[in-house]
Design an enzyme around this catalytic site. Structure first.
Site, short mmCIF file in Angstrom:
data_model
loop_
_atom_site.label_atom_id
_atom_site.label_comp_id
_atom_site.label_asym_id
_atom_site.label_seq_id
_atom_site.Cartn_x
_atom_site.Cartn_y
_atom_site.Cartn_z
N LYS A 152 11.11 13.87 43.49
CA LYS A 152 11.25 14.66 44.71
C LYS A 152 12.13 15.86 44.38
CE LYS A 152 9.26 11.86 47.75
NZ LYS A 152 8.15 12.30 48.62
N LYS A 179 -2.55 8.56 52.95
CA LYS A 179 -1.58 7.55 53.38
C LYS A 179 -2.09 6.86 54.63
CE LYS A 179 2.44 10.02 51.61
NZ LYS A 179 3.65 10.80 51.94
MG LIG Z 1 4.56 13.68 49.46
#
Ligand SMILES: [Mg+2]
Length: 345
Positions: free
Chosen positions: A161, A266
């Site tokens: 990230k 997702k």
């Molecule tokens: Mg992502």
């Protein structure tokens, strides 16, 4: 098949350590679990991890949506999952995670009632996949330490990230991971943090420095389709849309705008049938597919694993949030062996 009962419960999951991305910090996942009871008494379970910056939903709004609509989904005789989903779309048009949750609970109940593992109902392509492990935003030292531990556990794919710091500091963090885990394939996720020019400078610099980056996820704001297309035209590695791609319609829009090379699917965004539709659209366009997660525990990850294994459609697997959750029990539906996730069916 009729539903006799459909309820949702708040499920708060303390995380093992602070989880920080460019979208914020958390030490608790505010998830929701649902229980669906069929008329034959079979019970299905599901979990969703709503993230307001992706679908605009929270734990409270998901609980409220199901409290208001759960009873309307009971009693009707549904031919199958698609018939059920049509009704949920009508009842909760802008509640993506709430719809996904009841769909998954109903699907789990159907699969149990029929005695067929979910990944077989979804195509039965394979039984196991290899997942990366995600590294949150942290200091270069902490980042390197997490990478070393992940390498020792057998992970050969890591997702970093980035975006909380400036471009240069973030590049240093990625370099720290390369040093700590040599030979590991890296995926980079900016969670919308960069402006288009900075994103291109960042990814070009990493590749020119010989860092093995495999893909670059959501570099710019989800609303900046032009910016995403700008990065896509210039990036030396595939750009993957995540926050910009919630529905099949979003994915089609991105494909038409040539605004990415792939999409992160997702369940909290598109549920099961919505994800299947996204997979079909992306495959037809020659786009890459990532199977991702939010902050689900092993119950939510298990459902995503059934989808990933059932369809066999994903180049990148990012099913790792169960590592963040300090669960006492072993996952019910799968085993984790190093970076391999294997269904127990
Ligand atoms: Mg992502």
């Amino acid at each position: 098949m009729r539903l006799r009962d459909l309820t949702a419960q708040a499920y708060e999951v303390p995380l093992r350590s602070l989880w920080e991305t460019a979208r914020g910090k958390s030490d608790i996942a505010y998830n929701v679990r649902a229980t669906a009871v069929l008329e034959d008494g079979t019970t299905g379970y599901a979990e969703v991890s709503p993230r307001s910056y992706v679908t605009g939903e929270t734990q409270e709004s998901v609980l409220l949506a199901i409290a208001q609509n759960g009873a309307h989904l009971c009693g009707e005789d549904f031919l199958g999952l698609r018939a059920f989903v049509e009704v949920t779309r009508r009842l909760m048009p802008d509640r993506y995670s709430a719809r996904a949750l009841v769909e998954m609970a109903f699907f789990d109940a159907l699969a149990r009632s029929w005695g067929i593992p979910k990944f077989r109902l979804l195509g039965g392509a394979k039984r196991e996949v290899r997942s990366d492990l995600s590294i949150p935003i942290a200091t270069p030292e902490q980042t390197a330490q997490i990478a070393r531990e992940a390498f020792a556990q057998g992970f050969r794919h890591l997702k970093i990230k980035v975006g909380g710091l400036g471009v240069e500091d973030e590049a240093q963090r990625v370099l720290a991971v390369r040093e700590a885990a040599p030979g590991v394939i890296l995926r980079v996720d900016a969670n919308q943090a960069f402006d288009p020019e900075a994103a291109v400078v960042f990814i070009e610099w990493l590749i020119a420095s010989g860092v093995p980056v495999e893909c670059f996820e959501q570099p710019v704001s989800r609303t900046d389709l032009e910016g995403l297309a700008y990065v896509t035209q210039r990036s030396p590695v595939p750009v993957i849309a995540d926050e910009a791609a919630v529905t099949p319609e979003d994915v089609l829009r991105l494909i038409r705008a040539e605004a990415a090379h792939g999409v992160n699917v997702k369940l909290a965004k598109s549920g099961i049938t919505g994800s299947l539709d996204i997979i079909a659209i992306a495959r037809a366009a020659g786009w890459k597919l990532m199977m991702g997660c939010m902050l689900e525990s092993s119950m939510g990850i298990g459902m995503a694993l059934h989808l990933a294994c059932g369809t066999g459609a994903f180049q990148y697997i990012d099913l790792d949030s169960h590592h963040l959750v300090g669960e006492a029990k072993e996952p019910e539906e799968f085993q984790q062996i190093g970076e391999v996730l294997r269904l127990k069916f």
